[in-house]
Write an enzyme that holds these catalytic residues in place. Sequence first.
Site: not given
Ligand code: DAT
Ligand code: MG
Length: 149
Positions: A9, A49, A57, A85, A91, A102, A112, A115, A126
Amino acid sequence: MERTFVAVKPDGVQRGLCGEIIKRFEQRGFKLVAAKFIQASEDHMKQHYLDLKDMPFYAGLCKYMSSGPVLAMVWEGQSAVKLTRMMLGETNPADSKPGSVRGDLCINIGRNIIHGSDTLENAKKEVDLWFKAEEFANYTLCSQPFLYE
Ligand code: DAT
Ligand code: MG
């Protein structure tokens, strides 16, 4: 063999962590089959996303992800989706174990650094969203017979 979509990212790029992240995937034994360094549009990130469109968010996430270049990659290997993963950690970096990307390299959930596709179905979507067929390299890793029996 599976293919999974991984992206460093904008925060990971700015922090100079592309090399460290590529190294971990190479050392694990995964094969890099496509890569590009690009700044995605906000619309592209909204599509990427889309599953999170109702989350509070979502808008900030898509804006952030399009604020600077990302290193988009496709890595191939046995159980690539699940193993990736596990390499990423949780996450929220605060819940990620040391040894994970992470858990070793970042602190905040909104920054974080990496991705990785969460399921094989999403990996396919994707990979298709980010790469065209002609962007894939077709080759055999010389380590292949030493990675798999
Ligand atoms: P991941 O990236 O582990 O697959 P995700 O798909 O649930 O997680 O969310 C995508 C991204 O969104 C994640 O890497 C960071 C952001 N994110 C997720 N939950 C969040 C939160 N509670 N507050 C802020 N950003 C968040
Ligand atoms: Mg995700």
